[in-house]
Write a protein that holds these residues in place. Structure first.
Motif, PDB file in Angstrom:
ATOM      1  N   LEU A  21       0.833  -1.202   0.000  1.00 30.22           N
ATOM      2  CA  LEU A  21       0.000   0.000   0.000  1.00 30.22           C
ATOM      3  C   LEU A  21       0.870   1.255   0.000  1.00 30.22           C
ATOM      4  O   LEU A  21       0.604   2.208  -0.750  1.00 30.22           O
ATOM      5  CB  LEU A  21      -0.923  -0.001   1.217  1.00 30.22           C
ATOM      6  CG  LEU A  21      -1.852   1.196   1.373  1.00 30.22           C
ATOM      7  CD1 LEU A  21      -2.795   1.296   0.171  1.00 30.22           C
ATOM      8  CD2 LEU A  21      -2.640   1.077   2.663  1.00 30.22           C
ATOM      9  N   ILE A  22       1.907   1.250   0.801  1.00 33.50           N
ATOM     10  CA  ILE A  22       2.830   2.395   0.851  1.00 33.50           C
ATOM     11  C   ILE A  22       3.462   2.615  -0.519  1.00 33.50           C
ATOM     12  O   ILE A  22       3.551   3.748  -1.000  1.00 33.50           O
ATOM     13  CB  ILE A  22       3.910   2.170   1.924  1.00 33.50           C
ATOM     14  CG1 ILE A  22       3.288   2.255   3.316  1.00 33.50           C
ATOM     15  CG2 ILE A  22       5.051   3.174   1.779  1.00 33.50           C
ATOM     16  CD1 ILE A  22       4.196   1.763   4.424  1.00 33.50           C
ATOM     17  N   THR A  23       3.899   1.530  -1.157  1.00 34.43           N
ATOM     18  CA  THR A  23       4.514   1.626  -2.481  1.00 34.43           C
ATOM     19  C   THR A  23       3.543   2.261  -3.478  1.00 34.43           C
ATOM     20  O   THR A  23       3.907   3.187  -4.211  1.00 34.43           O
ATOM     21  CB  THR A  23       4.946   0.240  -2.986  1.00 34.43           C
ATOM     22  OG1 THR A  23       5.891  -0.316  -2.067  1.00 34.43           O
ATOM     23  CG2 THR A  23       5.565   0.310  -4.368  1.00 34.43           C
ATOM     24  N   THR A  24       2.323   1.777  -3.491  1.00 34.09           N
ATOM     25  CA  THR A  24       1.308   2.290  -4.415  1.00 34.09           C
ATOM     26  C   THR A  24       1.038   3.775  -4.187  1.00 34.09           C
ATOM     27  O   THR A  24       0.987   4.561  -5.141  1.00 34.09           O
ATOM     28  CB  THR A  24       0.002   1.491  -4.258  1.00 34.09           C
ATOM     29  OG1 THR A  24       0.269   0.110  -4.526  1.00 34.09           O
ATOM     30  CG2 THR A  24      -1.071   1.991  -5.201  1.00 34.09           C
ATOM     31  N   LYS A  25       0.884   4.150  -2.931  1.00 33.92           N
ATOM     32  CA  LYS A  25       0.572   5.554  -2.628  1.00 33.92           C
ATOM     33  C   LYS A  25       1.748   6.462  -2.962  1.00 33.92           C
ATOM     34  O   LYS A  25       1.552   7.550  -3.525  1.00 33.92           O
ATOM     35  CB  LYS A  25       0.184   5.696  -1.165  1.00 33.92           C
ATOM     36  CG  LYS A  25      -1.197   5.159  -0.879  1.00 33.92           C
ATOM     37  CD  LYS A  25      -1.659   5.509   0.516  1.00 33.92           C
ATOM     38  CE  LYS A  25      -3.112   5.102   0.671  1.00 33.92           C
ATOM     39  NZ  LYS A  25      -3.764   5.799   1.762  1.00 33.92           N
ATOM     40  N   LEU A  26       2.957   6.057  -2.610  1.00 31.91           N
ATOM     41  CA  LEU A  26       4.111   6.896  -2.908  1.00 31.91           C
ATOM     42  C   LEU A  26       4.307   7.078  -4.410  1.00 31.91           C
ATOM     43  O   LEU A  26       4.660   8.168  -4.873  1.00 31.91           O
ATOM     44  CB  LEU A  26       5.374   6.331  -2.263  1.00 31.91           C
ATOM     45  CG  LEU A  26       5.472   6.470  -0.746  1.00 31.91           C
ATOM     46  CD1 LEU A  26       6.671   5.696  -0.220  1.00 31.91           C
ATOM     47  CD2 LEU A  26       5.555   7.927  -0.341  1.00 31.91           C
ATOM     48  N   LYS A  27       4.064   6.022  -5.182  1.00 34.27           N
ATOM     49  CA  LYS A  27       4.162   6.145  -6.641  1.00 34.27           C
ATOM     50  C   LYS A  27       3.117   7.125  -7.172  1.00 34.27           C
ATOM     51  O   LYS A  27       3.409   7.931  -8.055  1.00 34.27           O
ATOM     52  CB  LYS A  27       3.984   4.779  -7.307  1.00 34.27           C
ATOM     53  CG  LYS A  27       5.182   3.880  -7.188  1.00 34.27           C
ATOM     54  CD  LYS A  27       4.922   2.547  -7.884  1.00 34.27           C
ATOM     55  CE  LYS A  27       6.104   1.623  -7.774  1.00 34.27           C
ATOM     56  NZ  LYS A  27       5.842   0.324  -8.428  1.00 34.27           N
ATOM     57  N   ALA A  28       1.908   7.050  -6.630  1.00 29.64           N
ATOM     58  CA  ALA A  28       0.847   7.966  -7.062  1.00 29.64           C
ATOM     59  C   ALA A  28       1.200   9.407  -6.693  1.00 29.64           C
ATOM     60  O   ALA A  28       0.995  10.328  -7.492  1.00 29.64           O
ATOM     61  CB  ALA A  28      -0.485   7.567  -6.425  1.00 29.64           C
ATOM     62  N   TYR A  29       1.723   9.599  -5.487  1.00 28.96           N
ATOM     63  CA  TYR A  29       2.128  10.946  -5.077  1.00 28.96           C
ATOM     64  C   TYR A  29       3.232  11.471  -6.000  1.00 28.96           C
ATOM     65  O   TYR A  29       3.222  12.636  -6.391  1.00 28.96           O
ATOM     66  CB  TYR A  29       2.627  10.961  -3.637  1.00 28.96           C
ATOM     67  CG  TYR A  29       1.591  10.602  -2.596  1.00 28.96           C
ATOM     68  CD1 TYR A  29       0.229  10.811  -2.799  1.00 28.96           C
ATOM     69  CD2 TYR A  29       1.975  10.045  -1.386  1.00 28.96           C
ATOM     70  CE1 TYR A  29      -0.711  10.480  -1.839  1.00 28.96           C
ATOM     71  CE2 TYR A  29       1.041   9.716  -0.410  1.00 28.96           C
ATOM     72  CZ  TYR A  29      -0.299   9.931  -0.642  1.00 28.96           C
ATOM     73  OH  TYR A  29      -1.220   9.600   0.317  1.00 28.96           O
ATOM     74  N   ALA A  30       4.185  10.604  -6.336  1.00 30.00           N
ATOM     75  CA  ALA A  30       5.298  11.016  -7.201  1.00 30.00           C
ATOM     76  C   ALA A  30       4.795  11.408  -8.591  1.00 30.00           C
ATOM     77  O   ALA A  30       5.271  12.380  -9.179  1.00 30.00           O
ATOM     78  CB  ALA A  30       6.332   9.893  -7.303  1.00 30.00           C
ATOM     79  N   GLU A  31       3.828  10.666  -9.113  1.00 29.95           N
ATOM     80  CA  GLU A  31       3.286  10.968 -10.439  1.00 29.95           C
ATOM     81  C   GLU A  31       2.594  12.326 -10.468  1.00 29.95           C
ATOM     82  O   GLU A  31       2.587  12.997 -11.501  1.00 29.95           O
ATOM     83  CB  GLU A  31       2.297   9.878 -10.863  1.00 29.95           C
ATOM     84  CG  GLU A  31       2.951   8.564 -11.216  1.00 29.95           C
ATOM     85  CD  GLU A  31       1.939   7.470 -11.510  1.00 29.95           C
ATOM     86  OE1 GLU A  31       0.717   7.754 -11.566  1.00 29.95           O
ATOM     87  OE2 GLU A  31       2.368   6.316 -11.662  1.00 29.95           O
ATOM     88  N   ASN A  32       2.019  12.713  -9.345  1.00 28.84           N
ATOM     89  CA  ASN A  32       1.276  13.975  -9.282  1.00 28.84           C
ATOM     90  C   ASN A  32       2.105  15.133  -8.739  1.00 28.84           C
ATOM     91  O   ASN A  32       1.584  16.241  -8.609  1.00 28.84           O
ATOM     92  CB  ASN A  32       0.021  13.801  -8.424  1.00 28.84           C
ATOM     93  CG  ASN A  32      -0.973  12.877  -9.080  1.00 28.84           C
ATOM     94  OD1 ASN A  32      -1.333  13.063 -10.228  1.00 28.84           O
ATOM     95  ND2 ASN A  32      -1.399  11.852  -8.361  1.00 28.84           N
ATOM     96  N   CYS A  33       3.351  14.876  -8.448  1.00 25.84           N
ATOM     97  CA  CYS A  33       4.210  15.895  -7.853  1.00 25.84           C
ATOM     98  C   CYS A  33       4.853  16.761  -8.939  1.00 25.84           C
ATOM     99  O   CYS A  33       5.324  16.254  -9.955  1.00 25.84           O
ATOM    100  CB  CYS A  33       5.285  15.206  -7.013  1.00 25.84           C
ATOM    101  SG  CYS A  33       6.299  16.341  -6.088  1.00 25.84           S
TER     102      CYS A  33
END
Length: 61
Positions: A21-33
């Motif tokens: 879950l952490i991996t998925t969320k961090l990737k999503a945050y990175a894509e939107n950063c």
């Protein structure tokens, strides 16, 4: 590897799911950063969480 109890397997599965879950969320945050430095940090942390997840999975056999 020693035999794991049912409770230990349950805890491992919980930890593995949490890292996923952490991996998925961090990737999503990175894509939107928009900040390249923050984006790189988020991607690095996502990779570390993914590696930890993979390492934990080795204990399940």
């Amino acid at each position: 590897m020693s035999n794991l109890t049912t409770l230990e397997v349950e805890h491992l599965r919980h930890l593995i799911g949490g890292h996923g879950l952490i991996t998925t969320k961090l990737k999503a945050y990175a894509e939107n950063c928009r900040d390249p430095e923050l984006q790189a940090l988020l991607e690095s942390d996502a990779a570390a969480a993914s590696q930890a997840q993979q390492k934990l999975m080795t204990f399940l056999g």
